[in-house]
Design a protein around this motif. Structure first.
Motif, PDB file in Angstrom:
ATOM      1  N   HIS A 126       0.836  -1.209   0.000  1.00 44.82           N
ATOM      2  CA  HIS A 126       0.000   0.000   0.000  1.00 44.82           C
ATOM      3  C   HIS A 126       0.867   1.253   0.000  1.00 44.82           C
ATOM      4  O   HIS A 126       0.580   2.223  -0.720  1.00 44.82           O
ATOM      5  N   ARG A 127       1.937   1.245   0.785  1.00 38.49           N
ATOM      6  CA  ARG A 127       2.808   2.412   0.864  1.00 38.49           C
ATOM      7  C   ARG A 127       3.740   2.517  -0.342  1.00 38.49           C
ATOM      8  O   ARG A 127       4.047   3.621  -0.789  1.00 38.49           O
ATOM      9  N   ALA A 128       4.189   1.384  -0.855  1.00 44.15           N
ATOM     10  CA  ALA A 128       5.146   1.400  -1.967  1.00 44.15           C
ATOM     11  C   ALA A 128       4.463   1.622  -3.305  1.00 44.15           C
ATOM     12  O   ALA A 128       5.088   2.117  -4.245  1.00 44.15           O
ATOM     13  N   GLY A 129       3.185   1.229  -3.428  1.00 42.36           N
ATOM     14  CA  GLY A 129       2.481   1.397  -4.684  1.00 42.36           C
ATOM     15  C   GLY A 129       2.891   0.412  -5.763  1.00 42.36           C
ATOM     16  O   GLY A 129       2.601   0.612  -6.944  1.00 42.36           O
ATOM     17  N   SER A 130       3.567  -0.657  -5.350  1.00 42.22           N
ATOM     18  CA  SER A 130       4.076  -1.619  -6.328  1.00 42.22           C
ATOM     19  C   SER A 130       4.416  -2.918  -5.633  1.00 42.22           C
ATOM     20  O   SER A 130       5.023  -2.912  -4.547  1.00 42.22           O
ATOM     21  N   PHE A 131       4.038  -4.041  -6.238  1.00 39.69           N
ATOM     22  CA  PHE A 131       4.448  -5.341  -5.708  1.00 39.69           C
ATOM     23  C   PHE A 131       5.965  -5.496  -5.774  1.00 39.69           C
ATOM     24  O   PHE A 131       6.586  -6.058  -4.872  1.00 39.69           O
ATOM     25  N   THR A 132       6.566  -4.993  -6.844  1.00 38.27           N
ATOM     26  CA  THR A 132       8.010  -5.146  -7.035  1.00 38.27           C
ATOM     27  C   THR A 132       8.788  -4.374  -5.976  1.00 38.27           C
ATOM     28  O   THR A 132       9.732  -4.892  -5.372  1.00 38.27           O
ATOM     29  N   ARG A 133       8.414  -3.103  -5.745  1.00 35.38           N
ATOM     30  CA  ARG A 133       9.110  -2.311  -4.735  1.00 35.38           C
ATOM     31  C   ARG A 133       8.886  -2.889  -3.346  1.00 35.38           C
ATOM     32  O   ARG A 133       9.796  -2.921  -2.507  1.00 35.38           O
ATOM     33  N   ALA A 134       7.662  -3.356  -3.076  1.00 37.19           N
ATOM     34  CA  ALA A 134       7.381  -3.947  -1.771  1.00 37.19           C
ATOM     35  C   ALA A 134       8.215  -5.212  -1.563  1.00 37.19           C
ATOM     36  O   ALA A 134       8.716  -5.464  -0.465  1.00 37.19           O
ATOM     37  N   ALA A 135       8.374  -6.014  -2.600  1.00 37.23           N
ATOM     38  CA  ALA A 135       9.171  -7.232  -2.491  1.00 37.23           C
ATOM     39  C   ALA A 135      10.608  -6.908  -2.119  1.00 37.23           C
ATOM     40  O   ALA A 135      11.220  -7.585  -1.273  1.00 37.23           O
ATOM     41  N   ALA A 136      11.174  -5.842  -2.724  1.00 34.65           N
ATOM     42  CA  ALA A 136      12.551  -5.447  -2.413  1.00 34.65           C
ATOM     43  C   ALA A 136      12.671  -5.000  -0.959  1.00 34.65           C
ATOM     44  O   ALA A 136      13.653  -5.318  -0.279  1.00 34.65           O
ATOM     45  N   ARG A 180     -12.713  -9.655  -0.823  1.00 38.83           N
ATOM     46  CA  ARG A 180     -12.801  -8.368  -1.537  1.00 38.83           C
ATOM     47  C   ARG A 180     -11.445  -8.042  -2.148  1.00 38.83           C
ATOM     48  O   ARG A 180     -10.399  -8.356  -1.555  1.00 38.83           O
ATOM     49  N   PRO A 181     -11.409  -7.367  -3.296  1.00 40.38           N
ATOM     50  CA  PRO A 181     -10.117  -6.943  -3.874  1.00 40.38           C
ATOM     51  C   PRO A 181      -9.530  -5.765  -3.094  1.00 40.38           C
ATOM     52  O   PRO A 181     -10.256  -4.850  -2.680  1.00 40.38           O
ATOM     53  N   LEU A 182      -8.212  -5.809  -2.875  1.00 45.42           N
ATOM     54  CA  LEU A 182      -7.532  -4.738  -2.138  1.00 45.42           C
ATOM     55  C   LEU A 182      -6.807  -3.766  -3.052  1.00 45.42           C
ATOM     56  O   LEU A 182      -6.546  -2.628  -2.668  1.00 45.42           O
ATOM     57  N   PHE A 183      -6.431  -4.215  -4.252  1.00 47.65           N
ATOM     58  CA  PHE A 183      -5.674  -3.367  -5.183  1.00 47.65           C
ATOM     59  C   PHE A 183      -6.196  -3.542  -6.597  1.00 47.65           C
ATOM     60  O   PHE A 183      -6.659  -4.624  -6.977  1.00 47.65           O
ATOM     61  N   GLY A 221       2.291  -0.527 -11.573  1.00 47.11           N
ATOM     62  CA  GLY A 221       2.088  -0.572 -10.127  1.00 47.11           C
ATOM     63  C   GLY A 221       0.655  -0.915  -9.783  1.00 47.11           C
ATOM     64  O   GLY A 221      -0.091  -1.459 -10.602  1.00 47.11           O
ATOM     65  N   VAL A 222       0.293  -0.592  -8.557  1.00 48.07           N
ATOM     66  CA  VAL A 222      -1.052  -0.890  -8.080  1.00 48.07           C
ATOM     67  C   VAL A 222      -1.641   0.339  -7.409  1.00 48.07           C
ATOM     68  O   VAL A 222      -0.918   1.204  -6.904  1.00 48.07           O
ATOM     69  N   THR A 223      -2.965   0.383  -7.413  1.00 48.03           N
ATOM     70  CA  THR A 223      -3.702   1.440  -6.717  1.00 48.03           C
ATOM     71  C   THR A 223      -4.678   0.779  -5.763  1.00 48.03           C
ATOM     72  O   THR A 223      -5.396  -0.149  -6.164  1.00 48.03           O
ATOM     73  N   PRO A 224      -4.714   1.183  -4.505  1.00 48.61           N
ATOM     74  CA  PRO A 224      -5.634   0.539  -3.557  1.00 48.61           C
ATOM     75  C   PRO A 224      -7.091   0.825  -3.890  1.00 48.61           C
ATOM     76  O   PRO A 224      -7.440   1.922  -4.351  1.00 48.61           O
ATOM     77  N   THR A 225      -7.932  -0.170  -3.671  1.00 50.11           N
ATOM     78  CA  THR A 225      -9.367   0.040  -3.745  1.00 50.11           C
ATOM     79  C   THR A 225      -9.811   0.776  -2.484  1.00 50.11           C
ATOM     80  O   THR A 225      -9.023   0.984  -1.555  1.00 50.11           O
ATOM     81  N   THR A 226     -11.066   1.145  -2.430  1.00 50.30           N
ATOM     82  CA  THR A 226     -11.559   1.808  -1.211  1.00 50.30           C
ATOM     83  C   THR A 226     -11.466   0.863  -0.020  1.00 50.30           C
ATOM     84  O   THR A 226     -11.188   1.304   1.109  1.00 50.30           O
ATOM     85  N   ILE A 227     -11.667  -0.436  -0.261  1.00 45.94           N
ATOM     86  CA  ILE A 227     -11.512  -1.425   0.807  1.00 45.94           C
ATOM     87  C   ILE A 227     -10.054  -1.473   1.257  1.00 45.94           C
ATOM     88  O   ILE A 227      -9.740  -1.552   2.450  1.00 45.94           O
ATOM     89  N   GLY A 228      -9.132  -1.425   0.277  1.00 42.85           N
ATOM     90  CA  GLY A 228      -7.704  -1.440   0.604  1.00 42.85           C
ATOM     91  C   GLY A 228      -7.307  -0.230   1.429  1.00 42.85           C
ATOM     92  O   GLY A 228      -6.543  -0.348   2.404  1.00 42.85           O
ATOM     93  N   ASP A 229      -7.801   0.951   1.034  1.00 46.28           N
ATOM     94  CA  ASP A 229      -7.481   2.164   1.808  1.00 46.28           C
ATOM     95  C   ASP A 229      -8.037   2.083   3.226  1.00 46.28           C
ATOM     96  O   ASP A 229      -7.378   2.489   4.200  1.00 46.28           O
ATOM     97  N   GLU A 230      -9.246   1.558   3.361  1.00 46.73           N
ATOM     98  CA  GLU A 230      -9.856   1.442   4.694  1.00 46.73           C
ATOM     99  C   GLU A 230      -9.054   0.495   5.575  1.00 46.73           C
ATOM    100  O   GLU A 230      -8.779   0.787   6.748  1.00 46.73           O
TER     101      GLU A 230
END
Length: 298
Positions: free
Chosen positions: A13-23, A45-48, A54-63
């Motif tokens: 959620h903070r990195a905005g990317s699976f790749t950056r989060a993995a690193a 429910r989908p989170l991203f 990259g990825v963008t959070p859904t409203t569920i993901g942001d909550e």
């Protein structure tokens, strides 16, 4: 719910990317993807929303991030800092421009060093420092650019004024600031330029702000440290644009002179930047607070 899955989720959620989060997590990208899918299956429910870059959070993901991130940060604080919240006897990994750390930040942190704080420094350009900070190589970075996204948190520290300087004999040859103001930037074309990089970052910014123009020539000398640039200018090589804090002593002594004093001098903002959530760690929080307090007098 598995805390490891939540930790991975907050990092994505903070990195905005699976790749950056993995690193950042020390995991493979497929492992991060698998963990996020497992969490989405648990929640139903989908989170991203997945995109090519990259990825963008859904409203569920942001909550979910809003609810769980503070608690995960608190657990990290307890794990890394222990129960002694007042302890400053830890090592602070501080990154920033070498000149600013040498002239401003490190002297300002002297009282904390006397209280037991240890400091290790790293130098580099802003983007490199932000990448290292995000990857956990640094605790606190002084940068000249504000990071995007939620992975890093930046607080304005201070503004530096840029000054166009040269040795006195160049000022005499140019005829003084009145001639420069009347003749414009072309008066400076015959003076050699001294800079920190071939792209002329400081000179180009000054030329744009004050003259609404671009430099007409390349640099005569490239020195990667602003203190070396000042030494060259003091020796009479040519002109340069430097932060006033760095050349104030040379201006006061007359070793260099300001070729121009524009009504609104160009400014550049420094930011104190940390990984989001780490200000709960005592040694980072104390250094962050102390630098902000000291910067009021800069």
């Amino acid at each position: 719910m598995d805390l490891a899955l939540l930790r991975t989720f907050v990092t994505v959620h903070r990195a905005g990317s699976f790749t950056r989060a993995a690193a950042l997590l020390g995991l493979s990208q497929p492992a991060v993807t698998s963990q996020i899918r497992a969490l989405e299956r648990q929640l139903g429910r989908p989170l991203f929303l997945r995109y090519a870059r990259g990825v963008t959070p859904t409203t569920i993901g942001d909550e979910l991030a809003h609810k769980v991130a503070p608690h995960l940060d608190a657990l990290t604080e307890i794990t890394e800092a222990g129960l002694d919240r007042d302890s400053v006897t830890r090592t602070l990994h501080l990154a920033g421009p070498p000149e600013f750390l040498a002239e401003r930040a490190l002297p300002a942190l002297t009282p904390l060093i006397a209280q037991g704080l240890s400091i290790r420094t790293a130098f580099g350009p802003a983007e490199e420092l932000l990448t290292g900070l995000a990857a956990g190589h640094h605790d606190l970075a002084v940068t000249t650019s504000r990071p995007r996204g939620g992975l890093l948190t930046a607080t304005p520290l201070c503004d530096e004024e840029h000054v166009l300087i040269a040795a006195p004999h160049w000022a005499a040859e140019l005829g003084g600031s009145a001639v420069l103001q009347a003749g414009g930037v072309r008066v400076l074309d015959r003076v050699p330029l001294v800079e920190v990089h071939e792209s002329l970052p400081l000179i180009a910014r000054y030329w744009s702000a004050v003259f609404d123009a671009k430099p007409a020539a390349s640099a005569a000398v490239i020195a990667a440290d602003l203190r070396a640039v000042l030494s060259c200018v003091t020796a009479g090589v040519g002109l340069a644009v430097l932060p006033r804090y760095l050349c104030a002593g040379a201006l006061d002594s007359g070793d260099v002179v300001a070729l121009l004093e524009p009504p609104v001098p160009p400014l550049r903002t420094y930011f104190l930047t940390v990984r989001t959530g780490t200000l709960g760690l005592p040694h980072i929080a104390r250094a962050h607070e102390w630098l902000l307090r000291t910067a009021v007098d800069w």
